[in-house]
Structure formats: structure tokens, C-alpha cells
Design a protein around this motif. Sequence first.
Motif, PDB file in Angstrom:
ATOM      1  N   SER A   1      35.441  73.112  79.158  1.00 33.58           N
ATOM      2  CA  SER A   1      35.800  72.271  78.008  1.00 33.58           C
ATOM      3  C   SER A   1      35.794  70.793  78.386  1.00 33.58           C
ATOM      4  N   LYS A   2      35.581  70.498  79.660  1.00 32.33           N
ATOM      5  CA  LYS A   2      35.471  69.106  80.112  1.00 32.33           C
ATOM      6  C   LYS A   2      34.028  68.625  80.076  1.00 32.33           C
ATOM      7  N   SER A   3      33.129  69.512  79.696  1.00 26.76           N
ATOM      8  CA  SER A   3      31.699  69.208  79.654  1.00 26.76           C
ATOM      9  C   SER A   3      31.240  69.032  78.218  1.00 26.76           C
TER      10      SER A   3
ATOM     11  N   LYS B   1      29.351  71.273  73.000  1.00 25.43           N
ATOM     12  CA  LYS B   1      28.321  71.281  71.955  1.00 25.43           C
ATOM     13  C   LYS B   1      27.673  72.656  71.834  1.00 25.43           C
ATOM     14  N   THR B   2      27.410  73.297  72.965  1.00 26.12           N
ATOM     15  CA  THR B   2      26.818  74.636  72.944  1.00 26.12           C
ATOM     16  C   THR B   2      27.767  75.619  72.273  1.00 26.12           C
ATOM     17  N   LEU B   3      29.059  75.507  72.589  1.00 27.54           N
ATOM     18  CA  LEU B   3      30.055  76.355  71.954  1.00 27.54           C
ATOM     19  C   LEU B   3      30.051  76.145  70.440  1.00 27.54           C
TER      20      LEU B   3
ATOM     21  N   PRO C   1      26.563  75.293  80.901  1.00 23.49           N
ATOM     22  CA  PRO C   1      27.196  76.480  80.319  1.00 23.49           C
ATOM     23  C   PRO C   1      26.268  77.682  80.441  1.00 23.49           C
ATOM     24  N   ILE C   2      26.884  78.841  80.538  1.00 25.05           N
ATOM     25  CA  ILE C   2      26.132  80.091  80.669  1.00 25.05           C
ATOM     26  C   ILE C   2      26.387  80.909  79.417  1.00 25.05           C
ATOM     27  N   VAL C   3      25.317  81.308  78.777  1.00 26.23           N
ATOM     28  CA  VAL C   3      25.407  82.063  77.537  1.00 26.23           C
ATOM     29  C   VAL C   3      24.771  83.426  77.757  1.00 26.23           C
ATOM     30  N   ILE C   4      25.450  84.453  77.249  1.00 29.70           N
ATOM     31  CA  ILE C   4      24.916  85.811  77.305  1.00 29.70           C
ATOM     32  C   ILE C   4      24.715  86.267  75.869  1.00 29.70           C
TER      33      ILE C   4
ATOM     34  N   ASN D   1      20.467  71.914  77.685  1.00 30.17           N
ATOM     35  CA  ASN D   1      20.612  70.970  76.580  1.00 30.17           C
ATOM     36  C   ASN D   1      21.176  71.778  75.414  1.00 30.17           C
ATOM     37  N   SER D   2      22.223  71.284  74.794  1.00 31.77           N
ATOM     38  CA  SER D   2      22.898  72.083  73.766  1.00 31.77           C
ATOM     39  C   SER D   2      21.973  72.510  72.627  1.00 31.77           C
ATOM     40  N   SER D   3      20.929  71.748  72.353  1.00 33.93           N
ATOM     41  CA  SER D   3      20.022  72.135  71.271  1.00 33.93           C
ATOM     42  C   SER D   3      19.160  73.348  71.649  1.00 33.93           C
ATOM     43  N   GLU D   4      19.080  73.679  72.943  1.00 34.87           N
ATOM     44  CA  GLU D   4      18.326  74.861  73.379  1.00 34.87           C
ATOM     45  C   GLU D   4      18.866  76.128  72.727  1.00 34.87           C
ATOM     46  N   ILE D   5      20.155  76.151  72.482  1.00 33.47           N
ATOM     47  CA  ILE D   5      20.778  77.352  71.947  1.00 33.47           C
ATOM     48  C   ILE D   5      20.239  77.673  70.559  1.00 33.47           C
TER      49      ILE D   5
END
Length: 127
Positions: free
Chosen positions: A8-10, A15-17, A93-96, A106-110
Motif C-alpha cells: 500500500s506504500k506503492s 492503482k493496480t488494486l 505488485p503480483i496478480v494471480i 504498469n498499472s494500466s497493464e491490468i
Amino acid sequence: MNKIYYSSKSSIGKKTLAYLKASHKDLLDIDITKTKITGTQWKEIAQNLDVTIDNLVDKKSFDFTAYKDSNVELSETDWIKVLNSSPEVLTYPIVILSDVFYQIHNSSEIEKLLEPNSKGIDEKRYI
């Protein structure tokens, strides 16, 4: 169940969240600044990303002065300790999603990874 491991410090983590929450998908969000991740979990994450654990650490932001010799080679266990004691050094961040692991640079990748959420929309009504 989709997951995100983030700090949460990133800003990229936050943004990804936000993108993931906006998608209205089932999501377990794990803020590593509040929740300790076990060594086994870090190993599983790294293995599924096909990287070593030290590649999860932003070495530019990690303070090596805690170690006497800056040329010291840290073990896998040492890197896990670094991540758990200084979670803000998580590189990305790591997303599954559907059991596929991603490091989000980059948050827009999501956006590209998420399927459009049009469930329940009557298309004819909006034409």
C-alpha cells in the motif's frame, strides 16, 4: 479466486488494486505491509513467475547498509526476510488471475489482462 499481493506504500500497487476492484471480480487483496507472507508463499510466487526471489525486490530502494559488505550475496531465505521486514521493496505488485501469475510493471497493464465485465448488461437497451 483472483489475488493481488501489493504494498500500500506503492503507487503502482494502489492503482493496480483500484483497477482490479473496479472489475468487480472476486478478489483477495493482500497488502504485504499489513500481512506477512510465508517463505513458502514467496517461493511459490517466484516459481510461478519463473524468477528468483531476489528479482521480487527493488534493489535500488533496498538499503544494503544493514550488511557489512555491500558485495554480500544474500540467500533465498535472506531475501524472504528482506521482503517481510521491508515490504515496500517489493518491485511490482503480483496478480494471480485464474491461477496465472503476473508481475504488473504498469498499472494500466491490468486492463489488458481483465476480461470485459459486461455480465448482466442488456446490450439492446444501450444501443
